[in-house]
Design a protein around this motif. Structure first.
Motif, PDB file in Angstrom:
ATOM      1  N   SER A  30       0.822  -1.201   0.000  1.00 23.75           N
ATOM      2  CA  SER A  30       0.000   0.000   0.000  1.00 23.75           C
ATOM      3  C   SER A  30       0.866   1.264   0.000  1.00 23.75           C
ATOM      4  CB  SER A  30      -0.914  -0.074   1.220  1.00 23.75           C
ATOM      5  OG  SER A  30      -1.320   1.174   1.587  1.00 23.75           O
ATOM      6  N   GLN A  31       1.961   1.227   0.776  1.00 22.62           N
ATOM      7  CA  GLN A  31       2.854   2.386   0.838  1.00 22.62           C
ATOM      8  C   GLN A  31       3.539   2.612  -0.513  1.00 22.62           C
ATOM      9  OE1 GLN A  31       5.333   2.063   4.205  1.00 22.62           O
ATOM     10  NE2 GLN A  31       6.089   4.142   4.078  1.00 22.62           N
ATOM     11  N   LYS A  32       3.997   1.518  -1.122  1.00 27.01           N
ATOM     12  CA  LYS A  32       4.672   1.609  -2.420  1.00 27.01           C
ATOM     13  C   LYS A  32       3.689   2.059  -3.503  1.00 27.01           C
ATOM     14  CE  LYS A  32       8.978   0.480  -2.145  1.00 27.01           C
ATOM     15  NZ  LYS A  32      10.039   1.189  -2.858  1.00 27.01           N
ATOM     16  N   TYR A  33       2.444   1.574  -3.386  1.00 20.67           N
ATOM     17  CA  TYR A  33       1.432   1.952  -4.375  1.00 20.67           C
ATOM     18  C   TYR A  33       1.277   3.478  -4.402  1.00 20.67           C
ATOM     19  CZ  TYR A  33      -3.129   3.028  -6.281  1.00 20.67           C
ATOM     20  OH  TYR A  33      -4.138   3.611  -6.999  1.00 20.67           O
ATOM     21  N   ASP A  34       1.225   4.097  -3.216  1.00 19.96           N
ATOM     22  CA  ASP A  34       1.062   5.553  -3.157  1.00 19.96           C
ATOM     23  C   ASP A  34       2.191   6.256  -3.907  1.00 19.96           C
ATOM     24  OD1 ASP A  34      -1.208   5.359  -1.703  1.00 19.96           O
ATOM     25  OD2 ASP A  34      -0.265   5.719   0.235  1.00 19.96           O
ATOM     26  N   GLU A  35       3.400   5.739  -3.735  1.00 25.08           N
ATOM     27  CA  GLU A  35       4.550   6.349  -4.406  1.00 25.08           C
ATOM     28  C   GLU A  35       4.421   6.166  -5.927  1.00 25.08           C
ATOM     29  OE1 GLU A  35       9.387   5.755  -4.548  1.00 25.08           O
ATOM     30  OE2 GLU A  35       8.187   4.525  -3.203  1.00 25.08           O
ATOM     31  N   TYR A  36       4.076   4.956  -6.338  1.00 24.80           N
ATOM     32  CA  TYR A  36       3.997   4.664  -7.765  1.00 24.80           C
ATOM     33  C   TYR A  36       2.810   5.346  -8.436  1.00 24.80           C
ATOM     34  CZ  TYR A  36       8.019   1.769  -8.395  1.00 24.80           C
ATOM     35  OH  TYR A  36       9.310   1.356  -8.523  1.00 24.80           O
ATOM     36  N   ALA A  37       1.733   5.576  -7.669  1.00 24.61           N
ATOM     37  CA  ALA A  37       0.555   6.238  -8.252  1.00 24.61           C
ATOM     38  C   ALA A  37       0.963   7.591  -8.848  1.00 24.61           C
ATOM     39  CB  ALA A  37      -0.521   6.415  -7.192  1.00 24.61           C
ATOM     40  N   PHE A  38       1.912   8.265  -8.214  1.00 22.03           N
ATOM     41  CA  PHE A  38       2.391   9.552  -8.728  1.00 22.03           C
ATOM     42  C   PHE A  38       3.050   9.371 -10.101  1.00 22.03           C
ATOM     43  CE2 PHE A  38       6.008  12.432  -9.294  1.00 22.03           C
ATOM     44  CZ  PHE A  38       5.322  13.631  -9.435  1.00 22.03           C
ATOM     45  N   PHE A  39       3.853   8.314 -10.243  1.00 27.03           N
ATOM     46  CA  PHE A  39       4.512   8.090 -11.537  1.00 27.03           C
ATOM     47  C   PHE A  39       3.474   7.794 -12.621  1.00 27.03           C
ATOM     48  CE2 PHE A  39       7.921   6.294  -8.577  1.00 27.03           C
ATOM     49  CZ  PHE A  39       8.514   7.536  -8.431  1.00 27.03           C
ATOM     50  N   TYR A  40       2.497   6.944 -12.274  1.00 31.45           N
ATOM     51  CA  TYR A  40       1.464   6.600 -13.250  1.00 31.45           C
ATOM     52  C   TYR A  40       0.652   7.847 -13.629  1.00 31.45           C
ATOM     53  CZ  TYR A  40       2.365   1.582 -12.731  1.00 31.45           C
ATOM     54  OH  TYR A  40       2.944   0.337 -12.759  1.00 31.45           O
ATOM     55  N   GLN A  41       0.334   8.660 -12.624  1.00 30.41           N
ATOM     56  CA  GLN A  41      -0.442   9.879 -12.898  1.00 30.41           C
ATOM     57  C   GLN A  41       0.341  10.826 -13.815  1.00 30.41           C
ATOM     58  OE1 GLN A  41      -3.752  10.396 -11.843  1.00 30.41           O
ATOM     59  NE2 GLN A  41      -3.515  11.980 -13.389  1.00 30.41           N
ATOM     60  N   SER A  42       1.642  10.886 -13.621  1.00 31.73           N
ATOM     61  CA  SER A  42       2.480  11.767 -14.445  1.00 31.73           C
ATOM     62  C   SER A  42       2.493  11.281 -15.896  1.00 31.73           C
ATOM     63  CB  SER A  42       3.914  11.798 -13.902  1.00 31.73           C
ATOM     64  OG  SER A  42       3.889  12.194 -12.557  1.00 31.73           O
ATOM     65  N   ALA A  43       2.565   9.956 -16.074  1.00 30.80           N
ATOM     66  CA  ALA A  43       2.545   9.409 -17.439  1.00 30.80           C
ATOM     67  C   ALA A  43       1.215   9.739 -18.114  1.00 30.80           C
ATOM     68  CB  ALA A  43       2.752   7.899 -17.392  1.00 30.80           C
ATOM     69  N   ILE A  44       0.125   9.671 -17.346  1.00 28.80           N
ATOM     70  CA  ILE A  44      -1.195  10.010 -17.884  1.00 28.80           C
ATOM     71  C   ILE A  44      -1.212  11.470 -18.344  1.00 28.80           C
ATOM     72  CG2 ILE A  44      -3.579  10.502 -17.149  1.00 28.80           C
ATOM     73  CD1 ILE A  44      -3.486   7.904 -15.532  1.00 28.80           C
ATOM     74  N   ARG A  45      -0.650  12.349 -17.521  1.00 29.05           N
ATOM     75  CA  ARG A  45      -0.656  13.781 -17.880  1.00 29.05           C
ATOM     76  C   ARG A  45       0.115  14.015 -19.168  1.00 29.05           C
ATOM     77  NH1 ARG A  45       0.847  16.819 -12.351  1.00 29.05           N
ATOM     78  NH2 ARG A  45       0.960  18.632 -13.679  1.00 29.05           N
ATOM     79  N   GLN A  46       1.252  13.334 -19.272  1.00 29.38           N
ATOM     80  CA  GLN A  46       2.087  13.526 -20.467  1.00 29.38           C
ATOM     81  C   GLN A  46       1.371  13.024 -21.727  1.00 29.38           C
ATOM     82  OE1 GLN A  46       6.399  13.163 -20.047  1.00 29.38           O
ATOM     83  NE2 GLN A  46       6.283  11.520 -21.565  1.00 29.38           N
ATOM     84  N   LEU A  47       0.778  11.823 -21.640  1.00 31.73           N
ATOM     85  CA  LEU A  47       0.106  11.265 -22.826  1.00 31.73           C
ATOM     86  C   LEU A  47      -1.168  12.045 -23.164  1.00 31.73           C
ATOM     87  CD1 LEU A  47       0.560   7.416 -22.356  1.00 31.73           C
ATOM     88  CD2 LEU A  47       1.649   8.888 -24.045  1.00 31.73           C
ATOM     89  N   THR A  48      -1.868  12.516 -22.145  1.00 29.68           N
ATOM     90  CA  THR A  48      -3.092  13.294 -22.403  1.00 29.68           C
ATOM     91  C   THR A  48      -2.735  14.571 -23.169  1.00 29.68           C
ATOM     92  OG1 THR A  48      -4.144  12.405 -20.427  1.00 29.68           O
ATOM     93  CG2 THR A  48      -5.077  14.431 -21.304  1.00 29.68           C
TER      94      THR A  48
END
Ligand code: 0O2
Length: 243
Positions: free
Chosen positions: A47-65
């Motif tokens: 759960s702790q690692k997920y929170d950290e990785y969610a930021f990376f995934y969200q950033s990739a979404i912003r870039q592709l959008t």
């Protein structure tokens, strides 16, 4: 899949911190309940690692959008109409990832999530016409920092449910303060009609398989066919007026 230049908190030292914390608590039943504790510690780390990785995934979404918005605007300049009706996105919730991993029989840990769950980051692109779906996919895949990992064409090969959509799993390079990461993102591209079916199907059936009788399944397939026919007719009309 997501190379990491430097990380000062490893799984091992997070686990040690949690174990120390639990060992210090008054009601120390760790030894008698070892498997349960190991499971709790494992979930806490995930759960702790997920929170950290969610930021990376969200950033990739912003870039592709942003890339999608730019190619759409450029297409609009040249063709006087937009090939994209709307773009939505989400990072899959921890609960939803856990449910999917359980369904696939995978142990809940970060490595399994990264290597087996392709749609942690998801973007949905809705297009007016069938041809737009493939044009948008082409325009996106021409970008240098977008690499195609997998394509699932559920328009040419619809699912048994009648579901139609073009799914691209891509990897995009995102620059962070500590270096570049390659982040996987699932992009679902479909028409307005396909999206109507997918959204209503999702509510009626997809998450409620147990209540679906053969009669309901048949009716749902008929609806999917109606949508597919409407798309084909609209595409022909669009070609007649040369758009
Ligand atoms: P949700 O709640 O929408 O996020 P894979 O791991 O690639 O082997 P996976 O991930 O099931 O298998 O891939 P697939 O088949 O490409 O499906 C991924 C997503 O497509 C699903 O995500 C749904 O969003 C959508 N989808 C697939 N089949 C159907 C369908 O029959 N009806 C509807 N409405 N949507 C569908 P999730 O995580 O399952 O669900």
């Amino acid at each position: 899949m997501i190379p990491y230049a430097e990380n000062n908190r490893t799984d091992q030292n997070i686990q040690t911190e949690l174990e120390n914390f639990m060992a210090e608590t008054e009601n120390n039943e760790i030894e008698r309940q070892e498997p349960a504790v190991a499971e709790i510690v494992g979930k806490a780390i995930f759960s702790q690692k997920y929170d950290e990785y969610a930021f990376f995934y969200q950033s990739a979404i912003r870039q592709l959008t942003t890339k999608l918005q730019i190619v759409s605007a450029d297409f609009s300049r040249n063709n006087d109409r937009s090939p994209i009706e709307s773009i939505t996105s989400r990072v899959k919730s921890l609960e939803s990832i856990a449910a999917k991993m359980e369904h696939k029989g995978l142990e809940l840990n970060l490595d399994n999530m990264i290597s087996n769950i392709n749609d942690t980051a998801g973007i949905r692109v809705i297009c007016p016409f069938l041809k737009d779906v493939y044009e948008v996919a082409d325009m996106l895949l021409k970008q240098k920092d977008v690499e195609l990992i997998k394509i699932k064409d559920y328009i040419k090969n619809p699912k048994k449910s009648g579901y139609r959509s073009l799914h691209l799993i891509v990897k995009t390079s995102v620059l962070f303060s500590d270096g570049i990461r390659e982040i996987p993102v699932e992009i679902q591209i479909r028409t307005i009609a396909q999206n109507f079916f997918a959204s209503t199907d999702h509510q009626i059936r997809y998450k409620r398989q147990s209540k679906i009788t053969p009669e309901i399944h048949k009716k749902m397939l008929e609806c999917a066919e109606l949508m597919a026919n409407a798309d084909e007719q609209m595409q022909k009309l669009a070609e007649k007026v040369e758009i």
